[in-house]
Structures are given as structure tokens and as C-alpha cells.
Enzyme design. Structure first.
Site, PDB file in Angstrom:
ATOM      1  N   LEU A 278      -7.184  20.725  58.121  1.00 17.26           N
ATOM      2  CA  LEU A 278      -6.517  19.482  57.731  1.00 17.26           C
ATOM      3  C   LEU A 278      -6.748  18.461  58.842  1.00 17.26           C
ATOM      4  CD1 LEU A 278      -5.246  19.177  55.042  1.00 17.26           C
ATOM      5  CD2 LEU A 278      -3.068  19.895  55.991  1.00 17.26           C
ATOM      6  N   HIS A 279      -8.024  18.028  58.962  1.00 19.98           N
ATOM      7  CA  HIS A 279      -8.420  17.111  60.022  1.00 19.98           C
ATOM      8  C   HIS A 279      -8.711  15.748  59.402  1.00 19.98           C
ATOM      9  CE1 HIS A 279     -10.022  15.711  63.721  1.00 19.98           C
ATOM     10  NE2 HIS A 279     -11.279  15.704  63.319  1.00 19.98           N
ATOM     11  N   ALA A 280      -9.526  14.950  60.038  1.00 15.50           N
ATOM     12  CA  ALA A 280      -9.638  13.524  59.714  1.00 15.50           C
ATOM     13  C   ALA A 280      -9.689  13.180  58.229  1.00 15.50           C
ATOM     14  CB  ALA A 280     -10.843  12.923  60.441  1.00 15.50           C
TER      15      ALA A 280
END
Lengths: 85, 148
Positions: A14-16
Site C-alpha cells: 500500500l505505497h504511492a
């Protein structure tokens, strides 16, 4: 309250990009939306800083909860985002 | 007011130039982007604070009043699985503004067929709280924008 357990399929976690899409969807919802790593403390799903800091990686299980009208549909959408690269 | 420093030297081009709609449309947050010089270099912390998230190719530093700034080194660079990126600090470390955090080479990113552009984004900020960023050359550690 609606709850959903989701395994993160997004390669980066659940990154950029997934985080931004996740938070945008949550922020558009009227009620409270929270997300936690399984067994961990929950944070507001409407804060991109909080969601990125959660550090949910590929393969991790997250628990998303939402309260309010349309909660199930929102959780469907959030689960879909978490499973998209 | 928080001064956000340029994590890399290069040409400030604005978020709309980022070849990823999530950044270009400001969905991650307001800020700007830098087209970095194509040479080996160290990306530095844009603000003082705690490294709350550290990937091979990106980091978030959270500073005063809980404000977090995301620096993303290139687009789709997650695909490189860390090749060509070296972390100089660990997640959870307290860092100074201007402290080197990741060693990388934008020229290698270009050779891999990816954009080396560096979005610098104020997280959980309204669009109106970030000063006009303008365009033009910026030195590493130079002032990039103000977060009011």
C-alpha cells in the site's frame, strides 16, 4: 460496521499509487473508514501519510472497516485497489 | 511554515509532468517534481524528522506538526527491485534536512526504460497550503517550496 480482510496483491504494497487511490476512495466516503494490518492498530484510511506509514506490503493481510451508508460497496472498491498493481 | 528542500538537483517541472496520473493529478498530494541530473548521486531528506517509510526507491519523512513529505525516485522504479538503489539510513531513523538517504543513479533508471523524475509531495495537505513552486534549476538542498 462493515469489515473486510484483504490480502495485498499490489507488488509495492500500500505505497504511492495504490495508497493514493485507496485514500481517495476512502476520503470520498461520508463515514469513518479505518485500516489496520491484521492484529495491528488501525489508522484512518483517509490519511495518505497514515496509510503509507502502515507499511502494508505485498502478501500482508489488512483489515478495513467502514461505517455508514454504502460501506460494503466502499469495501469492495478498497479491496479491488489493494489487489491491483 | 515548513521549508521543503530539493532532495535532488535538477530542473523543477511541476507534478503535471510526472508520467503517472496519480501524481500528475495531485491524488498523492500537492507538491512538485524534479527532473534529476543523469548522474550518480545521493537523494537527501527534504525536511528534518523521522523516516517513517523507506523503500528502495522512495521515502517519507515526517517532521514538525506531523507533516509528512514523500519523495519518489523515478516512476515505476519499484520494478527495479532495489537494483541500483542503496539506502543510507534505516526506517525509523531521525534525520536532518539535507541528510543523504538513498544513493542512486537516474541514468541507470533511464537505461532501464523508466522515468527518473522525482515527485516531492506534501502528504495530507490541501492544495492551497503549498507555495507556488515555479520551474527552473534547483540545487540539491535548495528550497523547493513552502508548506504553510
Amino acid at each position: 460496521m462493515a469489515e473486510r480482510r484483504v490480502r495485498i496483491e499490489s507488488r509495492v504494497g500500500l505505497h504511492a499509487r495504490p495508497a493514493a487511490m485507496f485514500v481517495s476512495a476512502a476520503a470520498a466516503f461520508d463515514g469513518d473508514v479505518r485500516v489496520a494490518k491484521a492484529g495491528g492498530e488501525s489508522v484512518s484510511a483517509k490519511s495518505i501519510l497514515a496509510v503509507m506509514s502502515l507499511g502494508a506490503r505485498n502478501g500482508d493481510e489488512i483489515v478495513v472497516t467502514a461505517e455508514g451508508e454504502g460501506a460494503e460497496a466502499l469495501l469492495d472498491r478498497l479491496a479491488e485497489i489493494a489487489n491491483t498493481d | 511554515m515548513l521549508s521543503v528542500l530539493a532532495p535532488v538537483a535538477g530542473a523543477t517541472v511541476g507534478l503535471e509532468e510526472v508520467p503517472d496520473p496519480v501524481f500528475a493529478q495531485g491524488m498523492v498530494g500537492p507538491g512538485t517534481a524534479i527532473e534529476p541530473r543523469h548522474e550518480a548521486q545521493e537523494a537527501v531528506a527534504p525536511i528534518a524528522g523521522k523516516v517513517v517509510k523507506l523503500h528502495h526507491h522512495a521515502f517519507v519523512v515526517q517532521g514538525e506538526n506531523g507533516r509528512g513529505v514523500l519523495v519518489h525516485l523515478g516512476i515505476d522504479t519499484v520494478k527495479l527491485d532495489g537494483a541500483g538503489f542503496e539506502s543510507l539510513v534505516a526506517e525509523g531513523d531521525e534525520v536532518e534536512a539535507g541528510q543523504p538517504l538513498i544513493r542512486w543513479n537516474p541514468a541507470e533508471v533511464v537505461r532501464a526504460g523508466l522515468s527518473p523524475i522525482v515527485p516531492v509531495v506534501a502528504l495530507d495537505a490541501g492544495g492551497d497550503v503549498v507555495s507556488r513552486t515555479g520551474t527552473g534549476e534547483v540545487e540539491r538542498g535548495g528550497r523547493l517550496f513552502q508548506w504553510t
